[in-house]
Design an enzyme around this catalytic site. Structure first.
Site, PDB file in Angstrom:
ATOM      1  N   ASP A  85     -18.639  31.738 -47.163  1.00 29.46           N
ATOM      2  CA  ASP A  85     -17.456  30.971 -47.977  1.00 29.46           C
ATOM      3  C   ASP A  85     -17.748  29.590 -48.459  1.00 29.46           C
ATOM      4  O   ASP A  85     -16.806  28.968 -48.462  1.00 29.46           O
ATOM      5  CB  ASP A  85     -16.125  31.053 -46.887  1.00 29.46           C
ATOM      6  N   LYS A  90     -20.067  30.181 -53.082  1.00 28.19           N
ATOM      7  CA  LYS A  90     -21.249  30.727 -53.610  1.00 28.19           C
ATOM      8  C   LYS A  90     -20.718  31.582 -55.157  1.00 28.19           C
ATOM      9  O   LYS A  90     -21.615  31.315 -56.261  1.00 28.19           O
ATOM     10  CB  LYS A  90     -22.018  31.875 -53.033  1.00 28.19           C
ATOM     11  N   GLY A 141     -16.327  37.841 -50.094  1.00 27.36           N
ATOM     12  CA  GLY A 141     -15.144  37.807 -50.907  1.00 27.36           C
ATOM     13  C   GLY A 141     -15.422  36.405 -51.651  1.00 27.36           C
ATOM     14  O   GLY A 141     -15.531  35.098 -51.165  1.00 27.36           O
ATOM     15  N   HIS A 142     -16.040  36.557 -53.150  1.00 31.80           N
ATOM     16  CA  HIS A 142     -16.603  35.212 -53.836  1.00 31.80           C
ATOM     17  C   HIS A 142     -15.191  34.921 -54.961  1.00 31.80           C
ATOM     18  O   HIS A 142     -14.904  35.960 -55.705  1.00 31.80           O
ATOM     19  CB  HIS A 142     -17.935  35.866 -54.452  1.00 31.80           C
ATOM     20  N   GLN A 196     -22.399  36.339 -47.537  1.00 36.16           N
ATOM     21  CA  GLN A 196     -22.266  35.730 -46.203  1.00 36.16           C
ATOM     22  C   GLN A 196     -22.933  34.490 -46.461  1.00 36.16           C
ATOM     23  O   GLN A 196     -23.229  33.856 -47.107  1.00 36.16           O
ATOM     24  CB  GLN A 196     -22.878  36.664 -45.054  1.00 36.16           C
TER      25      GLN A 196
HETATM   26  P1  GDP Z   1     -18.076  32.480 -51.168  1.00 35.02           P
HETATM   27  O1  GDP Z   1     -17.742  33.406 -50.552  1.00 35.02           O
HETATM   28  O2  GDP Z   1     -19.215  31.632 -50.963  1.00 35.02           O
HETATM   29  O3  GDP Z   1     -18.045  32.794 -52.924  1.00 35.02           O
HETATM   30  O4  GDP Z   1     -16.637  31.546 -51.141  1.00 35.02           O
HETATM   31  P2  GDP Z   1     -15.215  31.819 -51.094  1.00 35.02           P
HETATM   32  O5  GDP Z   1     -14.737  32.300 -52.377  1.00 35.02           O
HETATM   33  O6  GDP Z   1     -14.819  32.802 -49.957  1.00 35.02           O
HETATM   34  O7  GDP Z   1     -14.506  30.494 -50.350  1.00 35.02           O
HETATM   35  C1  GDP Z   1     -14.641  29.295 -51.200  1.00 35.02           C
HETATM   36  C2  GDP Z   1     -13.071  28.918 -51.393  1.00 35.02           C
HETATM   37  O8  GDP Z   1     -13.178  27.544 -51.923  1.00 35.02           O
HETATM   38  C3  GDP Z   1     -12.723  29.679 -52.625  1.00 35.02           C
HETATM   39  O9  GDP Z   1     -11.164  29.663 -52.272  1.00 35.02           O
HETATM   40  C4  GDP Z   1     -12.860  28.787 -53.943  1.00 35.02           C
HETATM   41  O10 GDP Z   1     -11.993  28.927 -55.078  1.00 35.02           O
HETATM   42  C5  GDP Z   1     -12.545  27.348 -53.244  1.00 35.02           C
HETATM   43  N1  GDP Z   1     -13.785  26.431 -53.794  1.00 35.02           N
HETATM   44  C6  GDP Z   1     -14.862  26.291 -54.262  1.00 35.02           C
HETATM   45  N2  GDP Z   1     -15.390  25.150 -54.610  1.00 35.02           N
HETATM   46  C7  GDP Z   1     -14.548  24.282 -54.243  1.00 35.02           C
HETATM   47  C8  GDP Z   1     -14.249  22.688 -54.221  1.00 35.02           C
HETATM   48  O11 GDP Z   1     -15.265  21.957 -54.488  1.00 35.02           O
HETATM   49  N3  GDP Z   1     -13.199  22.290 -53.977  1.00 35.02           N
HETATM   50  C9  GDP Z   1     -12.181  22.918 -53.395  1.00 35.02           C
HETATM   51  N4  GDP Z   1     -10.989  22.356 -53.167  1.00 35.02           N
HETATM   52  N5  GDP Z   1     -12.066  24.352 -53.325  1.00 35.02           N
HETATM   53  C10 GDP Z   1     -13.163  24.985 -53.834  1.00 35.02           C
HETATM   54  P1  IMO Z   2     -18.914  35.785 -48.209  1.00 32.07           P
HETATM   55  O1  IMO Z   2     -19.941  36.336 -48.897  1.00 32.07           O
HETATM   56  C1  IMO Z   2     -17.313  34.535 -44.389  1.00 32.07           C
HETATM   57  C2  IMO Z   2     -18.263  37.498 -41.118  1.00 32.07           C
HETATM   58  C3  IMO Z   2     -16.942  38.204 -40.370  1.00 32.07           C
HETATM   59  C4  IMO Z   2     -17.567  38.365 -38.948  1.00 32.07           C
HETATM   60  C5  IMO Z   2     -18.934  38.655 -39.239  1.00 32.07           C
HETATM   61  C6  IMO Z   2     -19.243  40.136 -38.992  1.00 32.07           C
HETATM   62  O2  IMO Z   2     -17.680  35.803 -48.627  1.00 32.07           O
HETATM   63  O3  IMO Z   2     -19.270  34.303 -47.793  1.00 32.07           O
HETATM   64  P2  IMO Z   2     -18.728  42.262 -40.861  1.00 32.07           P
HETATM   65  O4  IMO Z   2     -17.586  42.583 -41.817  1.00 32.07           O
HETATM   66  O5  IMO Z   2     -20.049  41.908 -41.720  1.00 32.07           O
HETATM   67  O6  IMO Z   2     -18.875  43.098 -39.766  1.00 32.07           O
HETATM   68  O7  IMO Z   2     -18.416  40.773 -40.059  1.00 32.07           O
HETATM   69  O8  IMO Z   2     -19.277  37.892 -40.339  1.00 32.07           O
HETATM   70  N1  IMO Z   2     -18.362  37.462 -42.343  1.00 32.07           N
HETATM   71  C7  IMO Z   2     -17.917  36.624 -43.087  1.00 32.07           C
HETATM   72  N2  IMO Z   2     -17.724  35.254 -42.902  1.00 32.07           N
HETATM   73  N3  IMO Z   2     -17.965  34.925 -45.547  1.00 32.07           N
HETATM   74  C8  IMO Z   2     -18.143  36.268 -45.666  1.00 32.07           C
HETATM   75  O9  IMO Z   2     -18.824  36.543 -46.650  1.00 32.07           O
HETATM   76  C9  IMO Z   2     -18.456  37.019 -44.569  1.00 32.07           C
HETATM   77  N4  IMO Z   2     -18.853  38.475 -44.298  1.00 32.07           N
HETATM   78  C10 IMO Z   2     -18.808  38.583 -43.067  1.00 32.07           C
HETATM   79  O10 IMO Z   2     -15.747  37.316 -40.267  1.00 32.07           O
HETATM   80  O11 IMO Z   2     -17.372  37.200 -38.317  1.00 32.07           O
HETATM   81 MG    MG Z   3     -16.032  34.381 -49.199  1.00 36.19          MG
END
Ligand code: GDP
Ligand code: IMO
Ligand code: MG
Length: 430
Positions: free
Chosen positions: A13, A16, A40-41, A230
């Site tokens: 998270d 990416k 979840g991207h 991840q």
């Molecule tokens: P990913 O899994 O690495 O793609 O990241 P996620 O989408 O799960 O989580 C990142 C969260 O931070 C999302 O809700 C994005 O919209 C948000 N986000 C990304 N970059 C920034 C930033 O620079 N500032 C803020 N406030 N939110 C951001």
């Molecule tokens: P993105 O790509 C954050 C965490 C879960 C749990 C552990 C194992 O959005 O960054 P699993 O479902 O693989 O059996 O879970 O890994 N986890 C993540 N945490 N971002 C993710 O993906 C994750 N994918 C798995 O919360 O602790």
């Molecule tokens: Mg994510």
């Protein structure tokens, strides 16, 4: 040509999805190499927000090809929902999405297995997203899995049923009433029907031998970016085992997950938040349980993109960041969510640990007992809004000092700073 890589350096998270989308115009192909719908991207632009689980984050650029590589595991039910949502928003998904025949399939009983295994762990639960990730990769490694290419074979139904029966024999030992376990709000029989229905969507997508395709495209001079899921600290080998996911989230995963030779890895973009978050169980030395942690969660909207769970929040952890940089061969860093720290007058950064009262800068073999304590240094926060910045020079001095402090400590330049969820809230340093 060489393939560039973008991956997370923390516990996932990091942002990416946002940055892959920002970089996409520079690439011909975006390829996911591992993980599954546990990812979840999030991508935001023009007041629209999308969360992708399986589809690469290059899908919003009509000129880019998106490849789901062999290292990814696919749940057709979740993939169909993603495609439907994109099509509803006029983001066409057809010839621009290619799927590896060697990618494994998450079948409904993988999700049941995930649920009963996790339940049985009690207080030691991993905090899995319950998307069937562990059981599906287990079947892959134990040579029992079903692959996308198998759908085209005559005996697919028989192989599916064999796998299902094998799983049910295990599941029954944990829970004899497994039929009542809900998957995405549906009891097993209903979910299985929806899953089979969704399989037709996968059937209609273009399937390829992605290792040949990607290497041919590199030879033809095309630019490819590999998108990680991840984060490094969730890697099956190097993360805080067993509180990890079931794939190699590191650069090495690009080689196995796409069929790319190590000599063809180019730039490695390592992405990290200006602080740390973790969702699910497992060690987190810099975790905050006070008001500062609450501020990070609230201002950063730190709630899981896949499960909605609140993310645990803490200060930046430099030994962990250095470890991730080492494992991945990071060539450029990208710092995310600087804006979330706007209101802090003082910011802490972990520069080392004590482990059983001995100072160390290395992550210990087993840090699951809570005996790793961070050693902090304190720096000035910038304490101001940074939303109007249009160049790096517009940032307050204390933010630039924070960037410099990290660069000096880890020895890799920070080439991008993100200060909001939208595409445009991004500054790339020249
Ligand atoms: P990913 O899994 O690495 O793609 O990241 P996620 O989408 O799960 O989580 C990142 C969260 O931070 C999302 O809700 C994005 O919209 C948000 N986000 C990304 N970059 C920034 C930033 O620079 N500032 C803020 N406030 N939110 C951001
Ligand atoms: P993105 O790509 C954050 C965490 C879960 C749990 C552990 C194992 O959005 O960054 P699993 O479902 O693989 O059996 O879970 O890994 N986890 C993540 N945490 N971002 C993710 O993906 C994750 N994918 C798995 O919360 O602790
Ligand atoms: Mg994510």
């Amino acid at each position: 040509m060489k393939i560039d890589v973008l991956l997370g350096l923390q516990w996932g998270d990091e942002g990416k999805g946002k940055i892959v989308d920002v970089l996409t115009p520079k690439y011909d192909i975006i390829a996911r190499f591992q993980g599954g719908p546990n990812a979840g991207h999030t991508i935001e632009f023009d007041n629209k927000k999308f969360v992708l689980h399986t589809i690469p984050s290059g899908i919003f650029n009509p000129d880019t090809i998106n490849v789901i590589g062999n290292g990814v595991i696919i749940d057709p039910f979740i993939l169909k929902k993603e495609i439907d949502r994109l099509n509803e928003s006029d983001i066409g998904v057809s010839e621009n999405l290619l799927v590896s025949r060697k990618a494994h399939l998450i079948i409904p009983t993988h999700r049941l297995l995930d649920a009963v295994y996790e339940e049985a762990k009690g207080k030691d639960k991993i905090g899995s997203t319950l998307k069937g990730i562990g059981p599906c990769y287990t079947d892959k490694v134990s040579r029992n899995g079903l692959r996308v290419g198998d759908i085209e074979q005559n005996n697919f139904k028989e192989r599916y049923n064999n796998a299902k029966q094998r799983h049910i024999r295990i599941i029954e030992q944990y829970n004899s009433e497994y039929e009542n376990i809900k998957i995405d709000g549906q009891v097993f029989a209903d979910y299985e029907r929806s899953w089979h229905e969704a399989l037709k969507t996968l059937d209609s997508l273009k399937k390829i031998n992605s290792e040949y395709y990607l290497n041919q495209q590199l030879d033809a001079g095309k630019k490819i970016l590999a998108e990680g899921a991840q984060g490094t600290l969730l890697d099956i080998d190097f993360g805080s085992y067993p509180f990890v996911t079931s794939s190699n989230t590191t650069t090495a995963g690009v080689c196995t997950g796409l069929g790319i030779a190590p000599k063809n890895i180019g730039k490695v973009f390592g992405i990290f938040k200006a602080y740390c978050t973790r969702v699910g169980s497992g060690p987190f030395p810099t975790e905050l349980f006070d008001n500062d942690g609450e501020i990070l969660r609230k201002v950063g909207n730190e709630f899981g993109s896949t499960t909605g769970r609140p993310r645990r929040c803490g200060w930046l952890d430099l030994p962990a960041l250095k470890y991730s940089i080492m494992l991945n061969g990071v060539t450029e860093l990208m710092m995310m969510k600087a804006d979330v720290m706007n209101q802090f007058k003082k910011i802490k950064i972990a520069t080392g640990y004590t482990y059983n009262n001995i100072e160390t800068s290395e992550l210990p073999f087993d840090d699951n007992d809570g005996n790793v304590k961070p050693l902090y240094t304190e720096v000035n926060g910038w304490g101001s809004d940074i939303s109007i910045a249009s160049t790096y020079y517009d940032f307050p001095c204390d933010l630039k000092n924070y960037v410099k402090y990290i660069e000096d400590a880890v020895g890799v330049p920070i080439k991008l700073v993100s200060f909001g969820p939208d595409r445009k809230d991004t500054i790339i340093r020249s």
